[in-house]
Write a protein that holds these residues in place. Structure first.
Motif, mmCIF file in Angstrom:
data_model
loop_
_atom_site.group_PDB
_atom_site.id
_atom_site.type_symbol
_atom_site.label_atom_id
_atom_site.label_comp_id
_atom_site.label_asym_id
_atom_site.label_seq_id
_atom_site.Cartn_x
_atom_site.Cartn_y
_atom_site.Cartn_z
ATOM 1 N N LEU A 101 8.544 -2.499 -4.635
ATOM 2 C CA LEU A 101 7.779 -2.236 -3.426
ATOM 3 C C LEU A 101 6.374 -1.761 -3.776
ATOM 4 O O LEU A 101 5.405 -2.110 -3.084
ATOM 5 C CB LEU A 101 8.491 -1.185 -2.570
ATOM 6 C CG LEU A 101 7.803 -0.784 -1.258
ATOM 7 C CD1 LEU A 101 7.543 -2.005 -0.378
ATOM 8 C CD2 LEU A 101 8.641 0.236 -0.507
ATOM 9 N N LEU A 105 2.887 -3.374 -2.375
ATOM 10 C CA LEU A 105 1.829 -2.577 -1.750
ATOM 11 C C LEU A 105 0.507 -2.770 -2.487
ATOM 12 O O LEU A 105 -0.545 -2.870 -1.855
ATOM 13 C CB LEU A 105 2.219 -1.098 -1.746
ATOM 14 C CG LEU A 105 3.408 -0.716 -0.848
ATOM 15 C CD1 LEU A 105 3.800 0.744 -1.073
ATOM 16 C CD2 LEU A 105 3.085 -0.949 0.618
ATOM 17 N N ARG A 106 0.573 -2.849 -3.821
ATOM 18 C CA ARG A 106 -0.655 -3.053 -4.598
ATOM 19 C C ARG A 106 -1.266 -4.410 -4.282
ATOM 20 O O ARG A 106 -2.483 -4.522 -4.071
ATOM 21 C CB ARG A 106 -0.351 -2.944 -6.091
ATOM 22 C CG ARG A 106 -1.508 -3.403 -6.976
ATOM 23 C CD ARG A 106 -1.223 -3.171 -8.445
ATOM 24 N NE ARG A 106 0.023 -3.759 -8.882
ATOM 25 C CZ ARG A 106 0.186 -5.054 -9.161
ATOM 26 N NH1 ARG A 106 -0.815 -5.911 -8.984
ATOM 27 N NH2 ARG A 106 1.347 -5.506 -9.591
ATOM 28 N N ARG A 108 -1.058 -6.101 -1.674
ATOM 29 C CA ARG A 108 -1.595 -6.137 -0.316
ATOM 30 C C ARG A 108 -2.777 -5.183 -0.126
ATOM 31 O O ARG A 108 -3.312 -5.071 0.973
ATOM 32 C CB ARG A 108 -0.494 -5.805 0.691
ATOM 33 C CG ARG A 108 0.583 -6.879 0.790
ATOM 34 C CD ARG A 108 1.714 -6.472 1.711
ATOM 35 N NE ARG A 108 2.704 -7.532 1.821
ATOM 36 C CZ ARG A 108 2.692 -8.488 2.744
ATOM 37 N NH1 ARG A 108 1.735 -8.503 3.654
ATOM 38 N NH2 ARG A 108 3.618 -9.411 2.785
ATOM 39 N N LEU A 110 -2.787 -1.908 -0.212
ATOM 40 C CA LEU A 110 -2.441 -0.696 0.561
ATOM 41 C C LEU A 110 -2.403 0.494 -0.383
ATOM 42 O O LEU A 110 -1.344 1.002 -0.758
ATOM 43 C CB LEU A 110 -1.100 -0.890 1.273
ATOM 44 C CG LEU A 110 -1.053 -2.069 2.254
ATOM 45 C CD1 LEU A 110 0.363 -2.312 2.753
ATOM 46 C CD2 LEU A 110 -1.993 -1.795 3.432
ATOM 47 N N ASP A 113 -0.626 3.928 0.805
ATOM 48 C CA ASP A 113 0.837 3.818 0.823
ATOM 49 C C ASP A 113 1.392 3.721 -0.600
ATOM 50 O O ASP A 113 2.461 4.252 -0.896
ATOM 51 C CB ASP A 113 1.254 2.582 1.634
ATOM 52 C CG ASP A 113 0.745 2.648 3.061
ATOM 53 O OD1 ASP A 113 1.436 3.234 3.894
ATOM 54 O OD2 ASP A 113 -0.345 2.134 3.318
ATOM 55 N N TYR A 114 0.633 3.056 -1.470
ATOM 56 C CA TYR A 114 1.033 2.942 -2.875
ATOM 57 C C TYR A 114 1.117 4.318 -3.518
ATOM 58 O O TYR A 114 2.099 4.649 -4.192
ATOM 59 C CB TYR A 114 0.027 2.066 -3.614
ATOM 60 C CG TYR A 114 0.343 1.857 -5.079
ATOM 61 C CD1 TYR A 114 0.991 0.706 -5.503
ATOM 62 C CD2 TYR A 114 -0.013 2.801 -6.032
ATOM 63 C CE1 TYR A 114 1.279 0.493 -6.838
ATOM 64 C CE2 TYR A 114 0.279 2.612 -7.375
ATOM 65 C CZ TYR A 114 0.919 1.457 -7.775
ATOM 66 O OH TYR A 114 1.210 1.272 -9.098
#
Length: 264
Positions: A101, A105-106, A108, A110, A113-114
């Motif tokens: 996950l 996140l990376r 995308r 984000l 959130d990462y």
């Protein structure tokens, strides 16, 4: 007894410490004598092979030896070892999913959130202990993922300008394709040619799939509506939407572009 010693011989010191915590939990183990038995088998953290009689005498010093009673406790301990390993494997699988996950996140972009997920993984009680056991490579994967994130973050700042150029190029090609299609479809309609060439059909298929991604771009949106008007002349709502959109965004279009659109 041989099975118990065979299972216990595979424990590392860190794993043994976690197994003690497992047996100490009333939620996971309802018989406190099992933890006492484990401590007796590992004096100074080294496995000591004891007989059934010695184990029974340690746990029940005032009672005569009972083979069935001590055998039952040994069977319980064997079962708890396997449950403990299953729980550990599920925890490690959860970490694999969390590292995956982090990668998502990376990719995308984000970052916030990462960072939150990374901090959560690092605070998990098993994480650092796992780095020294069979899950060494899992902890290494976590470290590699963090390094990739730091590198990607630096590169992202350097490539923002290039990405904007690529985005502009994609918009240019989409607008060019739409303008060309509008001309071709309009010409076919005027000369009353039925059907279309394979090249035109492939271009139509491409535009129909990609156009929704550019709906916020006013010129692309307008030429998309013109194309729909030409392909479906009896459907009035395309014309109404086109007229409303053109009136609302007239100031964003050069006069020459407005004139070309009105000619359709």
């Amino acid at each position: 007894m041989q099975k118990l010693y065979r299972l216990l011989s595979t424990f590392s010191p860190l794993e043994l410490a976690r197994f003690h915590k497992y047996l100490a939990s009333p939620y996971l183990n309802s018989d406190p004598r099992l933890e006492k038995l484990l401590s007796f088998l590992f004096p100074q953290h080294i496995l000591a092979r004891k007989s059934r009689e010695a184990l029974f005498a340690y746990l029940f010093p005032d009672l005569p030896f009972d083979y069935h009673r001590i055998s039952n406790l040994i069977s319980q301990l064997n079962a708890h070892i396997q449950r403990f390993w299953l729980l550990e494997s599920q925890t490690k699988m959860g970490m694999e999913q969390q590292i995956h996950l982090m990668t998502v996140l990376r990719e995308r972009g984000l970052a916030k959130d990462y960072e939150q997920l990374r901090n959560k993984v690092e605070k998990q009680p098993l994480f650092f202990e796992m780095a020294y056991e069979q899950s060494y490579y899992l902890s290494q994967a976590f470290e590699v993922e963090k390094d990739v994130f730091r590198i990607a973050l630096g590169e992202r700042r350097q490539t923002d300008h290039l990405q904007k150029q690529l985005d502009a190029l994609e918009k240019y090609f989409m607008l060019s394709a739409l303008k060309t299609l509008c001309k071709l479809v309009n010409r076919q309609r005027i000369v009353q040619v039925e059907g279309s060439s394979p090249q035109v059909q492939r271009m139509l298929d491409y535009v129909q799939v990609q156009r929704p991604f550019f709906e916020e771009e006013v010129p692309i949106h307008l030429y998309g509506l013109v194309l729909q008007m030409l392909l479906h002349p009896t459907e009035i709502h395309y014309y109404s939407t086109f007229k409303h959109t053109l009136e609302a965004h007239r100031t964003q279009l050069p006069f020459v572009e407005q004139k070309t659109l009105y000619q359709y």
